[in-house]
Scaffold this motif. Sequence first.
Motif, PDB file in Angstrom:
ATOM      1  N   LEU A 129       0.865  -1.176   0.000  1.00  0.00           N
ATOM      2  CA  LEU A 129       0.000   0.000   0.000  1.00  0.00           C
ATOM      3  C   LEU A 129       0.901   1.226   0.000  1.00  0.00           C
ATOM      4  CD1 LEU A 129      -3.023  -0.464   2.452  1.00  0.00           C
ATOM      5  CD2 LEU A 129      -3.075  -0.152  -0.013  1.00  0.00           C
ATOM      6  N   LEU A 130       0.613   2.163  -0.890  1.00  0.00           N
ATOM      7  CA  LEU A 130       1.414   3.381  -0.996  1.00  0.00           C
ATOM      8  C   LEU A 130       0.501   4.580  -0.779  1.00  0.00           C
ATOM      9  CD1 LEU A 130       2.327   1.283  -3.580  1.00  0.00           C
ATOM     10  CD2 LEU A 130       4.319   2.758  -3.335  1.00  0.00           C
ATOM     11  N   GLN A 131       0.862   5.419   0.176  1.00  0.00           N
ATOM     12  CA  GLN A 131       0.016   6.553   0.545  1.00  0.00           C
ATOM     13  C   GLN A 131       0.810   7.844   0.511  1.00  0.00           C
ATOM     14  OE1 GLN A 131      -1.951   6.215   4.318  1.00  0.00           O
ATOM     15  NE2 GLN A 131      -2.784   8.289   4.255  1.00  0.00           N
ATOM     16  N   ILE A 136      -4.128   6.984  -2.157  1.00  0.00           N
ATOM     17  CA  ILE A 136      -3.683   5.662  -1.717  1.00  0.00           C
ATOM     18  C   ILE A 136      -3.841   4.682  -2.870  1.00  0.00           C
ATOM     19  CG2 ILE A 136      -4.101   3.759  -0.117  1.00  0.00           C
ATOM     20  CD1 ILE A 136      -5.107   5.788   1.894  1.00  0.00           C
ATOM     21  N   PHE A 137      -2.777   3.959  -3.166  1.00  0.00           N
ATOM     22  CA  PHE A 137      -2.794   2.952  -4.225  1.00  0.00           C
ATOM     23  C   PHE A 137      -2.255   1.636  -3.676  1.00  0.00           C
ATOM     24  CE2 PHE A 137      -2.341   7.039  -6.401  1.00  0.00           C
ATOM     25  CZ  PHE A 137      -3.366   6.964  -7.333  1.00  0.00           C
ATOM     26  N   ASP A 138      -2.668   0.551  -4.307  1.00  0.00           N
ATOM     27  CA  ASP A 138      -2.140  -0.759  -3.936  1.00  0.00           C
ATOM     28  C   ASP A 138      -1.502  -1.409  -5.156  1.00  0.00           C
ATOM     29  OD1 ASP A 138      -4.501  -1.087  -5.295  1.00  0.00           O
ATOM     30  OD2 ASP A 138      -5.210  -2.771  -4.098  1.00  0.00           O
ATOM     31  N   THR A 139      -0.536  -2.268  -4.903  1.00  0.00           N
ATOM     32  CA  THR A 139       0.112  -3.011  -5.973  1.00  0.00           C
ATOM     33  C   THR A 139      -0.640  -4.313  -6.217  1.00  0.00           C
ATOM     34  OG1 THR A 139       1.566  -4.233  -4.470  1.00  0.00           O
ATOM     35  CG2 THR A 139       2.340  -2.081  -5.249  1.00  0.00           C
ATOM     36  N   ASP A 140      -0.202  -5.049  -7.210  1.00  0.00           N
ATOM     37  CA  ASP A 140      -0.743  -6.388  -7.422  1.00  0.00           C
ATOM     38  C   ASP A 140      -0.307  -7.301  -6.277  1.00  0.00           C
ATOM     39  OD1 ASP A 140      -1.845  -5.586  -9.825  1.00  0.00           O
ATOM     40  OD2 ASP A 140      -0.084  -6.181 -10.989  1.00  0.00           O
ATOM     41  N   MET A 141      -1.074  -8.345  -6.046  1.00  0.00           N
ATOM     42  CA  MET A 141      -0.716  -9.338  -5.041  1.00  0.00           C
ATOM     43  C   MET A 141       0.312 -10.307  -5.622  1.00  0.00           C
ATOM     44  SD  MET A 141      -3.191 -12.071  -3.097  1.00  0.00           S
ATOM     45  CE  MET A 141      -3.330 -13.094  -4.576  1.00  0.00           C
ATOM     46  N   VAL A 142       1.300 -10.669  -4.811  1.00  0.00           N
ATOM     47  CA  VAL A 142       2.357 -11.590  -5.228  1.00  0.00           C
ATOM     48  C   VAL A 142       2.435 -12.732  -4.221  1.00  0.00           C
ATOM     49  CG1 VAL A 142       4.829 -11.862  -5.665  1.00  0.00           C
ATOM     50  CG2 VAL A 142       3.674  -9.750  -6.343  1.00  0.00           C
ATOM     51  N   ILE A 143       2.502 -13.965  -4.723  1.00  0.00           N
ATOM     52  CA  ILE A 143       2.695 -15.133  -3.861  1.00  0.00           C
ATOM     53  C   ILE A 143       4.193 -15.373  -3.706  1.00  0.00           C
ATOM     54  CG2 ILE A 143       2.248 -17.583  -3.534  1.00  0.00           C
ATOM     55  CD1 ILE A 143      -0.231 -15.863  -3.320  1.00  0.00           C
ATOM     56  N   GLU A 167       5.357  13.268   1.965  1.00  0.00           N
ATOM     57  CA  GLU A 167       5.847  12.051   2.614  1.00  0.00           C
ATOM     58  C   GLU A 167       5.104  10.873   2.006  1.00  0.00           C
ATOM     59  OE1 GLU A 167       5.472  12.356   6.835  1.00  0.00           O
ATOM     60  OE2 GLU A 167       7.292  13.567   7.041  1.00  0.00           O
ATOM     61  N   LEU A 168       5.828  10.035   1.312  1.00  0.00           N
ATOM     62  CA  LEU A 168       5.258   8.856   0.658  1.00  0.00           C
ATOM     63  C   LEU A 168       5.512   7.645   1.550  1.00  0.00           C
ATOM     64  CD1 LEU A 168       4.094   7.106  -1.577  1.00  0.00           C
ATOM     65  CD2 LEU A 168       6.259   7.329  -2.815  1.00  0.00           C
ATOM     66  N   ARG A 169       4.445   7.115   2.114  1.00  0.00           N
ATOM     67  CA  ARG A 169       4.559   5.958   3.006  1.00  0.00           C
ATOM     68  C   ARG A 169       4.321   4.680   2.205  1.00  0.00           C
ATOM     69  NH1 ARG A 169       4.491   4.527   8.448  1.00  0.00           N
ATOM     70  NH2 ARG A 169       3.340   2.619   8.956  1.00  0.00           N
ATOM     71  N   VAL A 170       5.255   3.763   2.301  1.00  0.00           N
ATOM     72  CA  VAL A 170       5.167   2.467   1.629  1.00  0.00           C
ATOM     73  C   VAL A 170       5.003   1.393   2.698  1.00  0.00           C
ATOM     74  CG1 VAL A 170       6.276   0.849   0.050  1.00  0.00           C
ATOM     75  CG2 VAL A 170       6.665   3.311  -0.215  1.00  0.00           C
ATOM     76  N   LEU A 246       9.262   7.845   2.252  1.00  0.00           N
ATOM     77  CA  LEU A 246      10.138   8.518   1.293  1.00  0.00           C
ATOM     78  C   LEU A 246       9.713   9.978   1.148  1.00  0.00           C
ATOM     79  CD1 LEU A 246      10.201   5.751  -1.476  1.00  0.00           C
ATOM     80  CD2 LEU A 246      11.752   6.019   0.468  1.00  0.00           C
ATOM     81  N   SER A 247      10.680  10.844   0.878  1.00  0.00           N
ATOM     82  CA  SER A 247      10.407  12.274   0.726  1.00  0.00           C
ATOM     83  C   SER A 247      11.160  12.815  -0.482  1.00  0.00           C
ATOM     84  CB  SER A 247      10.816  13.024   1.998  1.00  0.00           C
ATOM     85  OG  SER A 247      12.212  12.894   2.222  1.00  0.00           O
TER      86      SER A 247
END
Length: 309
Positions: A129-131, A136-143, A167-170, A246-247
């Motif tokens: 999740l990236l905010q 707010i966006f989500d990536t694809d799911m990875v197994i 401020e980009l929170r990952v 990240l900034s």
Amino acid sequence: DMWIRGRSRLLDFYSDDIQKKIDHEIRMRDGACKLLAACSQKDQALEAAKSLQTCSTRIMAYMSELQRMKEAQVMQKVTRRSSDAGPMDDRLPCKGKVAISDLRIPLMWKDTEYFKNKGELHRCAVFCLLQLGEEIFDTDMVIVDRTLTDICFDNTIVFTEASPGFELRVELYSCCSEDDYSAGSTPRKLASKLSSSLGRSAGKKLRAAMEPGPCSPVSNGGGAPLLLPVPSVPGPKYHLLAHTTLSLSHVQDSFRTHDLIISGNEECSYWLPLYGSMCCRLAAQPHCMTQQMMSGCLKTRCKKTSLFK
């Protein structure tokens, strides 16, 4: 004051927009809740749980933003700007776009697990999740299992309203994917066993009582849970495994490595042996590079000077 009234109307407009977003995410969350309760396949349940986590995070972010706007409106009613300060918006730097891509999180498996392929096969479903602000966006799911050396997310995510002090929170979320996540699988199996011992009539009533509702796997006509204490939403649960922020200072032309703060430990079912870092490309572009920021006529006055002295 006209500037204050205009500012207040603008805040009212944005507040209404945020409220609409909250209502939309609540409907999406309810849909994900119902889908999760009805899932019969493991992959479906993991994707539904991912959607539920994303919707819940967005709702919290929107509510925080709405609260901030309400506080700003109250402050405007009790304070007045300085008469010589000028409109604040005219003195603020423009916003811009921030893009993050090529997200890689290295893993650190034990030698016996990776090279000798020994031990229990541990498999988890993960996503990020990236905010940035209210975006707010989500990536694809990875197994992920021991056959992988890195968790790779191929998504390119662009935030369009980033301020210079962004401020980009990952956040990395993980869920053990080895359990049976079919809808109400455990209660149904128990009901089947009990029905065979209680008889056809009593067993039929028991199975009907234990059928999952929209957001509860074990319900009794909408009342209290029957026999088994279960969570309000059945199925898999994602847990925060690691995160970083990240900034603007992290923006570079190249692929860079950033430290991760790890939340879990080896005792957790969703644990993965993270190396402790994250690699990605982070780019930023101010709106003034691609959009017109100001237009109008420019008048200049030149002093007449003699050509001869």
